[in-house]
Design a protein around this motif. Structure first.
Motif, mmCIF file in Angstrom:
data_model
loop_
_atom_site.group_PDB
_atom_site.id
_atom_site.type_symbol
_atom_site.label_atom_id
_atom_site.label_comp_id
_atom_site.label_asym_id
_atom_site.label_seq_id
_atom_site.Cartn_x
_atom_site.Cartn_y
_atom_site.Cartn_z
ATOM 1 N N PHE A 3 0.820 -1.197 0.000
ATOM 2 C CA PHE A 3 0.000 0.000 0.000
ATOM 3 C C PHE A 3 0.859 1.254 0.000
ATOM 4 O O PHE A 3 0.593 2.212 -0.724
ATOM 5 N N LEU A 4 1.928 1.243 0.810
ATOM 6 C CA LEU A 4 2.806 2.410 0.895
ATOM 7 C C LEU A 4 3.510 2.644 -0.440
ATOM 8 O O LEU A 4 3.633 3.791 -0.889
ATOM 9 N N ARG A 5 3.999 1.574 -1.073
ATOM 10 C CA ARG A 5 4.660 1.743 -2.355
ATOM 11 C C ARG A 5 3.710 2.303 -3.396
ATOM 12 O O ARG A 5 4.069 3.190 -4.179
ATOM 13 N N PHE A 6 2.479 1.788 -3.420
ATOM 14 C CA PHE A 6 1.496 2.300 -4.373
ATOM 15 C C PHE A 6 1.182 3.761 -4.110
ATOM 16 O O PHE A 6 1.079 4.573 -5.037
ATOM 17 N N GLY A 308 -0.571 7.869 5.578
ATOM 18 C CA GLY A 308 -0.478 6.490 5.096
ATOM 19 C C GLY A 308 0.484 5.654 5.915
ATOM 20 O O GLY A 308 0.220 4.482 6.197
ATOM 21 N N LEU A 309 1.597 6.277 6.321
ATOM 22 C CA LEU A 309 2.573 5.560 7.129
ATOM 23 C C LEU A 309 1.989 5.185 8.493
ATOM 24 O O LEU A 309 2.167 4.066 8.978
ATOM 25 N N LEU A 310 1.271 6.129 9.103
ATOM 26 C CA LEU A 310 0.652 5.848 10.404
ATOM 27 C C LEU A 310 -0.431 4.783 10.279
ATOM 28 O O LEU A 310 -0.586 3.925 11.155
ATOM 29 N N TRP A 311 -1.168 4.859 9.184
ATOM 30 C CA TRP A 311 -2.229 3.871 8.975
ATOM 31 C C TRP A 311 -1.634 2.475 8.787
ATOM 32 O O TRP A 311 -2.129 1.483 9.342
ATOM 33 N N ALA A 312 -0.561 2.392 8.010
ATOM 34 C CA ALA A 312 0.069 1.089 7.776
ATOM 35 C C ALA A 312 0.777 0.560 9.018
ATOM 36 O O ALA A 312 0.943 -0.652 9.167
ATOM 37 N N ALA A 316 1.891 -3.063 10.724
ATOM 38 C CA ALA A 316 3.315 -3.292 10.477
ATOM 39 C C ALA A 316 4.143 -3.305 11.753
ATOM 40 O O ALA A 316 5.170 -3.979 11.820
ATOM 41 N N LEU A 317 3.712 -2.563 12.794
ATOM 42 C CA LEU A 317 4.534 -2.440 13.995
ATOM 43 C C LEU A 317 4.562 -3.692 14.877
ATOM 44 O O LEU A 317 5.629 -4.052 15.385
ATOM 45 N N PRO A 318 3.423 -4.374 15.125
ATOM 46 C CA PRO A 318 3.477 -5.523 16.044
ATOM 47 C C PRO A 318 4.545 -6.566 15.715
ATOM 48 O O PRO A 318 5.236 -7.032 16.628
ATOM 49 N N PRO A 319 4.748 -6.958 14.443
ATOM 50 C CA PRO A 319 5.818 -7.933 14.189
ATOM 51 C C PRO A 319 7.211 -7.417 14.533
ATOM 52 O O PRO A 319 8.134 -8.219 14.716
ATOM 53 N N TYR A 320 7.387 -6.105 14.613
ATOM 54 C CA TYR A 320 8.705 -5.552 14.903
ATOM 55 C C TYR A 320 9.011 -5.501 16.398
ATOM 56 O O TYR A 320 10.141 -5.186 16.778
#
Length: 549
Positions: A3-6, A308-312, A316-320
């Motif tokens: 999504f971020l790349r798009f 978009g970054l905050l939404w993603a 994205a954050l929990p696996p990190y």
């Protein structure tokens, strides 16, 4: 991440396309063709005015309310047609439409409207970039419609005119004349619309640049305006990032929390926070450049990117989190400890987004892995005497598969063994370890058995072992050298079926490893020489057959 790349691709394309706006000014006009078109439109306007006057006269004479209502609808339709014809005349004369001059009313300030205002620069750029192709397609579609109407109207008018000639009845002739006027006006309307649309399409096609010119102009405009702002913002962002990292490296040299080898929890937390802060400050600096330069489109793109970054980041954050725990030296893998990766032991040298590992016994024994690869692994403290690999280069080894030779190369990927005779055998490093290599270069032992006949029972446990031991030791020293023969021992093993067996145990230094395959033969040779010197018989398997009387 997709999504971020798009989103980034869409925003950059929008930014680039927004530079090339369609001209608001009318294109240069061809005066001669414009006059011809205007002259063809005047009769249609005049006929429409006469028809409107006639309808208004009929309205005053209408005998009933139903007739007035019908004529009123015809008057309204004729008025709209007359307005359209006059608008066509103005379009041909001026080259612009009325809607290009009129602006929309200001909307009420609400959250939705404010958010739309934030996105307006981006979508305006996309809309303006595709305005000309969309307008051309709309004009062509409308032209096809009016051409079809013109053909229908001409066919209807021709049929009415052909029917008027032979008609003698006054009532029929009156109705046909009314229909003829209606379809004649429709022919004029269709002709007027067709000529107007054709002229508009012709002027737009004449002033439309080629694809190469459009792309080059778009890129030129972009680099003259927003390209410069983007380059400046990128440069300042890089400067802020590297300056922050440089200052922090200087602080690390005098910071008391970084003096501990390997870094403690506070030191690693500070490293992680500064790394994140460097990225945030760099992005903030780039956004500030857009704000100070008044580039609202790029500012809107930056804000949308943040959203978009905050939404993603929600997913994205929990696996990190587990990765951050490893970086902070709180996970199952700890810095300075030992772990097994793909069957090979490694020392954990550094934990970061990319972690460094080393094995001092391997050539090129340095490895770098992303921290996510470590989540399923675990390490343990290593003893200082614990070897990092079963062998070193130039060591002689014997493997479970029977291979015997010298290790001439060992890397994280492969181990190459030079066998007697000169052939090379290559093992993947993990497979080599699984073969349980026996390292002969640190010293080794050779054991073998030898037997003498039962006729020497009187010396079997006294003189015979001593004589064999002395002879074997002397022979090995003569062949190999005293420093390579550590000890030789001969002991009575068993009274076998046809022999008295002895076990010979010989220990050698690592330098004798290359002759490992010949040592057992040397021992057997020394034993035979003793038997020959002493006259001992060497038994062989026998079968005694008793014959019945």
């Amino acid at each position: 991440m997709i999504f971020l790349r798009f989103l980034v691709s869409l925003l950059l394309i929008g930014s680039a396309l927004a530079q090339k706006k369609p001209d608001a000014m009318p294109p240069p006009a061809d005066v001669t063709k414009n006059l011809e078109t205007l002259e063809s439109l005047v009769p249609a306007v005049q006929n429409a005015e006469k028809d409107l006057a006639n309808l208004r006269a009929e309205l005053t004479k209408a005998p009933t309310d139903e007739a007035k209502k019908e004529i009123t609808e015809r008057v309204d339709a004729q008025r709209e047609r007359l307005q359209q014809l006059r608008e066509n005349f103005r379009i041909v004369a001026t080259g612009v439409e009325d809607k290009s001059y009129l602006s929309a009313a200001e909307e009420e300030a609400t959250f939705d409207n404010e958010f739309k205002d934030l996105l307006k620069p981006l979508f305006n750029g996309l809309r303006e970039a595709t305005a000309k192709p969309r307008e051309m397609e709309e004009l062509r579609s409308e032209l096809r419609t009016w051409i079809g109407r013109q053909k229908v109207a001409q066919a209807a008018l021709g049929r009415i005119q052909s029917a008027l000639g032979p008609v003698e009845d006054a009532g029929v002739k009156k109705e046909l004349e009314t229909a003829r006027k209606l379809w004649s006006s429709r022919v004029d309307e269709a002709t007027s619309e067709t000529e107007t649309l054709s002229r508009q399409i012709e002027e737009r096609e004449k002033n439309t640049p080629s694809a190469l010119e459009a792309v080059s102009g778009m890129l030129s405009d972009f680099w003259r305006s927003r390209g410069l702002n983007l380059l400046m913002a990128f440069g300042i962002a890089l400067g802020v990032y590297f300056l922050t990292r440089r200052v922090y490296r200087l602080v690390r040299k005098v910071s008391p929390i970084h003096r501990k080898r390997g870094g403690g929890l506070m030191a690693r937390s500070a490293d992680l926070i500064v790394a994140a802060a460097s990225v945030v400050l760099a992005f903030f600096a780039a956004t500030l450049v857009f704000y100070l330069k008044g580039d609202w489109l790029m500012l809107a793109i930056a804000i949308i990117f943040i959203i978009g970054l905050l939404w993603a980041s929600k997913r994205a954050l929990p696996p990190y989190i587990d990765q951050i725990r490893v970086i902070l030296n709180l996970g199952s893998v700890r810095q300075g400890e030992r772990l097994i990766y793909e069957g090979i032991p490694w020392r954990v040298d550094a934990l970061n987004m990319y972690c460094d590992f080393s094995n001092p016994d391997l050539t090129g024994g340095i490895m770098r892995l992303p921290v996510k690869e470590l989540l399923s692994l675990h390490s343990r403290p290593s003893d200082s005497k614990e070897p990092w690999f079963p062998t070193k280069e130039n060591d002689w080894v014997r493997l479970d598969d029977g291979c015997f030779g010298k290790v001439i190369q060992q890397t994280p990927e492969q181990v190459v063994v030079l066998r007697l005779g000169g052939s090379l055998k290559t093992y993947p490093t993990s497979d080599f370890v699984e073969k349980c290599p026996e390292n002969l270069s640190r010293g080794f032992r050779v054991s073998t058995s030898f037997g003498i006949g039962y006729g020497h029972r009187d010396i079997a446990t006294s003189q015979a072992p001593e004589m064999l031991q002395e002879a074997i030791h002397k022979h090995l020293v003569e062949v190999l050298g005293r420093e390579q023969v550590r000890s030789v021992k001969v002991e009575f093993k068993a009274a076998a079926a046809s022999s008295l067996d002895y076990i010979v145990i010989a220990d050698f230094a690592g330098d004798a490893a290359q002759r490992y395959a010949a040592l057992e033969r040397m021992i057997q040779q020394a034993c035979i020489e003793v038997c020959n010197e002493q006259g001992w018989d060497i038994p062989f398997p026998q079968m005694v057959i008793h014959q019945a009387v």
